[in-house]
Enzyme design. Structure first.
Site, PDB file in Angstrom:
ATOM      1  N   GLU A  15      -9.022   4.117   3.375  1.00 11.55           N
ATOM      2  CA  GLU A  15      -9.979   4.913   2.644  1.00 11.55           C
ATOM      3  C   GLU A  15     -10.335   4.085   1.417  1.00 11.55           C
ATOM      4  OE1 GLU A  15      -8.294   8.871   1.915  1.00 11.55           O
ATOM      5  OE2 GLU A  15     -10.147   9.283   0.813  1.00 11.55           O
ATOM      6  N   ARG A  39       6.494   3.973   7.244  1.00  9.43           N
ATOM      7  CA  ARG A  39       5.754   3.328   6.173  1.00  9.43           C
ATOM      8  C   ARG A  39       6.702   2.454   5.374  1.00  9.43           C
ATOM      9  NH1 ARG A  39       2.337   6.700   3.915  1.00  9.43           N
ATOM     10  NH2 ARG A  39       2.067   5.633   1.962  1.00  9.43           N
ATOM     11  N   LYS A  72      -1.447   4.440  -3.403  1.00  9.77           N
ATOM     12  CA  LYS A  72      -2.712   3.960  -3.941  1.00  9.77           C
ATOM     13  C   LYS A  72      -3.100   4.723  -5.193  1.00  9.77           C
ATOM     14  CE  LYS A  72      -5.496   4.098  -0.483  1.00  9.77           C
ATOM     15  NZ  LYS A  72      -6.623   4.003   0.429  1.00  9.77           N
TER      16      LYS A  72
END
Ligand code: ATP
Ligand code: MG
Length: 731
Positions: A8, A235, A245
């Protein structure tokens, strides 16, 4: 195989994304497939064109290429809307007019089923009409949503009529104001994958429960078959940093962002190796940041030119060096590597700068650097001896005066006298000023989110994560180093020229230290000796862990283990070797040069790590053959084991041929029996009480006498010979 990396565009990429990039691009390449880059830009509130640009830069920098396959999810808005109407027409979606709170409240909990919405049974026509008017902007934000009609009693909360579209008047960075309804992730993602013909859709474990909606939508819509499948992996979480982020919004070199790492001088190859090293797993864990640092050192060790820089300068004046003379010394860029070429000249003069910490007026024990009356080697230059110091009013040493030995150019002593330390230096007048930025880990603790009540992760920030040095001086060859060039400053670490370096101003960022010094220097409230003990204890802890289960479960490694044990290697050592590939490689190389497997194993497992002090074994300045050579010297009786340890320490510091170091340090074993007898006599005379006790029957004291005599001989006396002599004399 077609994969995709779907960021994104709402922030900078971090090392966790790098793992996902390596996975998606790596797997596709391995299978002759393609990898797409798709910006998953379905949320207009957070996205920005700046991130679209930086993300592409970052992926290219990492060494991956999407070719023609650059896509934007926002380009699919019309098709996604078409799929939404298809669902409505099939009676599988409805417009709900409850507000957000009502919808949430009716969803139920993990233990309680949800309740059907009063709007759930709207007719297909009514739903189609409402959906179209949602799109046309007839309703205010939040008035309606489109929901899938699945099962409000599903044990998987995500399947309880998930929301597919919401009304949101927000400007989209690419679509402008064309849309006032936006699709949600669960609806959009599987369809984006399907539109692009993705075969393997990799995502992180938290999306495991979303797989059901992913499949449900594709199963129920008229999409091309075979449809994509979702696969989850753990992850990446990294010690001493945070990977989200939302918290990483800038490109400071301390940040684990790709942009931050690049500025810090981390080579892209090291990031790729690191991602390979940690692998892809199904279990979440926090990865040791030492692994990343290891990969960085290993990469830079191959590529970074060795140069000299003095970070905290102290003036060194050579009183007997001809006034005004400057010599140009030839110095190779890769002194340890015969294969790599390149050299520069270094100006040597009577006024030099050395590292403040390399001089001690009162040297602590084991200090092999400069102090009054002591000789050291100046790298590539001469042997100098400190004759005098100059102090300021506060008594601080501001100048060290030395004499130099003109016969020692290159550092060799013609008479073979022993020189312990080698210092780096620059010439005072010819060196260049530089700003040096010493970066350290951003957080003081492995898990920054572990905080006390009322605190945030900010409480765990490391206040010393940046230290600015403005007095540093570098050798003149660095004058026109291009930004982003990596160097090893000898004895100090790896550094990179920063992009702030302009108009002849030199700025260097420290990428990583030469060794992993963190564990020792940051053990709170302990002396150095304590810290050493702590690190030894941790080492033996891991040794204990190995003890419990020596034989690896992996079949290939187990076979190696058996071969080692068959060659008389103790099981504990065999266990350690089979679990550490670099150690096994070093062992194998050393065994070529010396065939006592048991001895080689003991040294690789116990002695080498001590000499390496945290340097990666593959980055050591000596080879397995050198180690084998040293062990050969022990076996031949040329040196004692004790002296060999000293030789190994020197090899760990600067590499080199063991036999030459033995000669240089004057450690050749004393086989002159007459000299040994004198030594033994001396010891017996020094401890008359103990001699008496021995003769009264305390025979155990023999060990004490041997120890004393060997120590007196500086480790050069062969303990076996000494012991025989003692028995002759005492019994
Ligand atoms: P956000 O918090 O904004 O959702 P994100 O870090 O999840 O950010 P995305 O842009 O949604 O970033 O992620 C792009 C891809 O990177 C996704 O496929 C995601 O699974 C993967 N990814 C993100 N963080 C990690 C991580 N720590 N380890 C491995 N993969 C990750
Ligand atoms: Mg995400």
């Amino acid at each position: 195989m077609v994969t995709r990396f779907p960021p994104e565009p709402n922030g900078y990429l971090h090392i966790g994304h790098a793992k996902s990039i390596c996975l998606n691009f790596g797997v596709a390449k391995e299978h002759g497939g393609v990898a797409h880059l798709r910006f998953d830009d379905t949320n207009p509130l957070t996205e920005d064109i700046e991130f679209v640009r930086s993300i592409q830069d970052d992926i290219r920098w990492l060494g991956f290429d999407w070719g023609d396959h650059l896509y934007f999810a926002s380009d699919y808005f019309e098709r996604l809307y078409g799929y939404a109407t298809e669902l409505v027409r099939k009676g599988l979606a409805y417009v709900d007019s409850q507000d957000e709170a009502e919808i949430r409240e009716a969803r139920g909990t993990v233990t309680e089923p949800g309740r059907d919405s009063p709007n759930r049974d709207r007719s297909v026509d009514e739903n189609l009409d409402l959906l179209e008017r949602m799109r046309l902007g007839d309703f205010p934000d939040g008035a309606h949503v489109l929901r899938a009609k699945i099962d409000m009693g599903s044990p998987n909360m995500i399947m309880r009529d998930p929301i597919l579209y919401r009304i949101l008047r927000a400007h989209h960075y690419r679509q402008g104001d064309a849309w006032c309804i936006y699709p949600l992730y669960d609806f959009a993602h599987c369809l984006e994958d399907s539109i692009e013909g993705i075969t393997h859709s990799f995502c992180t474990l938290e999306f495991e429960n979303n797989r059901e909606i992913y499949d449900w939508l594709l199963d129920n819509l008229d999409v091309p078959r075979p449809q994509p499948r979702q696969y989850e992996f753990a992850r990446l979480n990294l010690e001493y940093t945070l990977l989200s982020k939302r918290r990483l919004l800038w490109d400071d070199p301390r940040m684990p962002t790709v942009a931050g790492m690049r500025r810090r001088g981390v080579p892209p190859g090291a990031v790729r190796v690191f991602c390979d090293m940690i692998g892809v797993a199904k279990a979440n864990s926090r990865v040791d940041i030492g692994k990343l640092e290891y990969a960085i050192r290993d990469d830079l060790n191959q590529t970074a030119r060795r140069v000299m820089a003095v970070l905290h300068p102290l003036k060194l004046v050579i009183t007997n060096y001809p006034r005004g003379q400057i010599e140009q010394l030839e110095a190779p860029y890769f002194p340890h590597d015969v294969g790599k070429e390149g050299a520069r000249t270094l100006p040597f003069s009577g006024e030099l700068l050395i590292e403040r910490a390399d001089f001690a007026e009162v040297p602590p024990k084991g200090f092999y650097r400069l102090s009054p009356g002591v000789e050291v080697r100046l790298r590539y230059g001469y042997v100098v001896k400190c004759t005098n110091v100059v102090k300021d009013d506060e008594g601080e040493v501001v100048e060290v005066h030395c004499s130099y030995d003109p016969d020692t150019q290159g550092g060799n002593t013609p008479d073979g006298r022993k020189i312990r330390g080698t210092l780096h230096w620059v010439s005072a007048a010819e060196s260049l000023p530089a700003e040096v930025r010493i970066y350290d880990r951003l957080f003081r603790v492995p898990d920054p989110d572990e905080v006390s009540e009322g605190e945030t992760f900010l409480a765990n920030l490391n206040p010393d994560s940046l230290q600015l040095l403005s007095e540093s001086r570098v050798e003149p060859s660095l004058a026109d180093a291009a930004p982003g060039t990596s160097f090893q400053f000898e004895r100090q670490g790896y550094f990179v020229t920063d992009s702030d370096a302009t108009d002849g101003r030199l700025v260097f960022n420290r990428t990583v230290t030469l060794r992993d010094s963190w564990a020792r220097s940051h053990t709170p409230d302990t002396t150095d000796a304590d810290a050493k003990r702590v690190s030894r204890e941790t080492r033996s802890d891991s040794a204990t862990a190995v003890l419990q289960d020596h034989r690896p479960s992996d079949a290939a490694l187990a076979a190696v283990f058996d071969r080692l044990v068959g060659a008389n290697v103790p099981e504990t050592d065999a266990g350690v070797l089979t679990r550490a590939p670099e150690a096994l490689a070093l062992f194998a190389a050393a065994l070529e040069a010396h065939d006592n497997a048991r001895l080689v194993a003991t040294w690789v497992v116990n002695e080498v790590p001590r000499a390496a002090e945290g340097v990666a074994l593959s980055a050591l300045p000596f080879s397995g053959a050198d180690l084998g050579g040293l062990l050969g010297l022990i076996a031949e009786g040329v040196v004692s084991s004790r002296s060999a340890r000293e030789v190994l320490a020197v090899m760990g510091e600067r590499g080199g041929d063991p036999a030459a170091i033995v000669t240089e340090l004057g450690l050749t074993q004393l086989d002159d029996v007459a000299a040994l007898i004198t030594l033994v006599e001396g010891v017996l005379q020094a401890f008359p009480d103990k001699v008496a006790a021995y003769q009264e029957g305390k025979k155990g004291l023999i060990g004490f006498f041997v120890g004393q005599a060997v120590r007196e001989s500086d480790g050069k006396g062969d303990p076996k010979v000494v012991k025989d002599l003692l028995h002759e004399r005492l019994d």
